[in-house]
Design an enzyme around this catalytic site. Structure first.
Site, PDB file in Angstrom:
ATOM      1  N   GLU A   1     -44.518  25.093  59.464  1.00  0.00           N
ATOM      2  CA  GLU A   1     -44.855  26.157  60.414  1.00  0.00           C
ATOM      3  C   GLU A   1     -44.473  25.692  61.815  1.00  0.00           C
ATOM      4  OE1 GLU A   1     -46.351  28.112  63.349  1.00  0.00           O
ATOM      5  OE2 GLU A   1     -47.751  26.481  62.859  1.00  0.00           O
ATOM      6  N   SER A   2     -43.821  26.566  62.578  1.00  0.00           N
ATOM      7  CA  SER A   2     -43.139  26.156  63.805  1.00  0.00           C
ATOM      8  C   SER A   2     -44.083  25.673  64.905  1.00  0.00           C
ATOM      9  CB  SER A   2     -42.271  27.302  64.329  1.00  0.00           C
ATOM     10  OG  SER A   2     -43.058  28.449  64.591  1.00  0.00           O
ATOM     11  N   LYS A   3     -45.208  26.340  65.104  1.00  0.00           N
ATOM     12  CA  LYS A   3     -46.098  25.884  66.176  1.00  0.00           C
ATOM     13  C   LYS A   3     -46.703  24.533  65.840  1.00  0.00           C
ATOM     14  CE  LYS A   3     -49.820  27.193  69.305  1.00  0.00           C
ATOM     15  NZ  LYS A   3     -50.796  28.233  69.706  1.00  0.00           N
TER      16      LYS A   3
ATOM     17  N   CYS B   1     -42.680  37.755  64.361  1.00  0.00           N
ATOM     18  CA  CYS B   1     -43.466  36.745  63.670  1.00  0.00           C
ATOM     19  C   CYS B   1     -44.484  37.423  62.769  1.00  0.00           C
ATOM     20  CB  CYS B   1     -44.166  35.850  64.688  1.00  0.00           C
ATOM     21  SG  CYS B   1     -45.330  34.681  63.939  1.00  0.00           S
TER      22      CYS B   1
ATOM     23  N   ASP C   1     -38.899  38.039  67.704  1.00  0.00           N
ATOM     24  CA  ASP C   1     -37.951  36.938  67.565  1.00  0.00           C
ATOM     25  C   ASP C   1     -36.547  37.519  67.671  1.00  0.00           C
ATOM     26  OD1 ASP C   1     -39.870  34.886  67.030  1.00  0.00           O
ATOM     27  OD2 ASP C   1     -40.055  35.634  64.987  1.00  0.00           O
TER      28      ASP C   1
ATOM     29  N   HIS D   1     -38.387  33.381  60.231  1.00  0.00           N
ATOM     30  CA  HIS D   1     -36.931  33.398  60.335  1.00  0.00           C
ATOM     31  C   HIS D   1     -36.256  33.155  58.990  1.00  0.00           C
ATOM     32  CE1 HIS D   1     -38.617  32.347  64.229  1.00  0.00           C
ATOM     33  NE2 HIS D   1     -37.477  32.612  64.838  1.00  0.00           N
ATOM     34  N   GLU D   2     -36.752  32.171  58.252  1.00  0.00           N
ATOM     35  CA  GLU D   2     -36.165  31.836  56.963  1.00  0.00           C
ATOM     36  C   GLU D   2     -36.245  33.024  56.006  1.00  0.00           C
ATOM     37  OE1 GLU D   2     -38.390  28.156  58.541  1.00  0.00           O
ATOM     38  OE2 GLU D   2     -38.681  30.321  58.484  1.00  0.00           O
TER      39      GLU D   2
ATOM     40  N   GLY E   1     -40.708  28.158  72.581  1.00  0.00           N
ATOM     41  CA  GLY E   1     -41.507  26.951  72.666  1.00  0.00           C
ATOM     42  C   GLY E   1     -40.694  25.690  72.503  1.00  0.00           C
TER      43      GLY E   1
END
Length: 291
Positions: free
Chosen positions: A82-84, A189, A196, A229-230, A259
């Site tokens: 997870e990006s964050k 998101c 995004d 995104h994926e 970020g």
């Protein structure tokens, strides 16, 4: 969803020290089931490529080292990160001290990051550090931009939830392949619903190819979809795969950074179709419009 939303949409304090426990794995199968994608029988190979532009740490003498971290891991991994949580994790290195000099410290930090990521991803990962932008290589240089087609301004766009029924075959043509792109890609998101922005690149070869205007209408219809995104990349790939049964298919979604991190998934029907520079751990791809 609980795991995905551990940090997204919430006020989160940045770790003051190395904190591998903040990394959050998200199982891929949670979204793939919606599109009939089975982990043991995927119609593609691929990678997720991440660029983290804000990695920094200190040497033992306190000198900061800063640069870009490139992360590459395969699309068949059980999990994504997870990006964050990755952003929080990388910030935990900011005031930590590694090595007697930048080269030694960099090697130590990369070993740590690689080990931690491979643990939660449950797969091998490549991590590379760039202290400066050296020679940048370009991918996708020969792709036609769909929104620059002659007369496209006369086309109506009215659907902004994913509408695969918009995909139509091109009228009879001797062309059996296409390389097209759009810089109008937008999705949201799935947790915070923040937009995004990105670019989509599609190579398709086969007896039937999409009508270009219809393809753009379809890609625009993703505008209000709520996915990572994926997941957007795999959704586009699966729709084209099911509709046109191509001999060759490549879909890459190059998203803008948020970020300090951008995520650039690519899915292909064969390894030979991979963008050379994007999936090369030792190269930085030249930036695109949305980066």
């Amino acid at each position: 969803m609980n795991n995905e939303a551990k940090y997204l949409g919430k006020v989160s304090r940045y770790p003051k020290h190395y904190a591998p426990e903040v990394l959050v794995p998200v199982p891929r199968h949670l979204n793939r089931e919606i599109y009939g994608l089975e982990d043991h029988n995927l119609p593609f190979t691929g990678f997720d490529v991440w660029h983290a532009y804000e990695l920094s740490f200190l040497t033992q003498k306190g000198m900061p080292v800063a640069g870009l971290l490139k992360i590459i891991y395969p699309a068949n991994s059980p999990n994504i990160v997870e990006s964050k949580s990755l952003k929080l994790y990388l910030n935990g290195f900011n005031m930590e001290r590694y090595g007697n000099n930048p080269a030694e410290g960099t090697a130590m930090v990369l070993r740590i990051i690689k080990t931690d990521l491979e643990k939660i991803l449950e797969t091998k990962a490549e991590v590379t550090f760039f202290s400066k932008e050296e020679s940048l290589e370009a991918d996708f240089t020969d792709y036609e931009i769909l929104e620059e087609q002659p007369g496209i301004e006369e086309t109506s766009f009215s659907k902004y939830q994913e509408a695969p029924e918009l995909l139509k075959e091109a009228p009879y043509t001797q062309e059996k392949s296409m390389k097209v792109a759009t810089h109008l890609l937008r999705s949201n998101c799935k947790v915070t619903f923040q937009p995004d922005w990105g670019s989509a690149f599609i190579h398709l070869k086969g007896e039937n190819i999409p009508a270009k205007t219809a393809l753009l209408q379809y890609l625009v219809s993703i505008r209000n979809e709520n996915h990572f995104h994926e997941e957007i990349c795999e959704m586009i790939y699966k729709r084209l795969w099911d509709k046109f049964s191509p001999e060759e298919l490549m879909v890459s979604c190059i998203y803008t950074r948020r970020g300090g991190i951008d995520i650039c998934p690519v899915r292909t029907s064969s390894p030979e179709l991979m963008p050379d520079n994007l999936v090369n751990k030792n190269k930085l791809m030249s930036k695109l419009l949305r980066q």
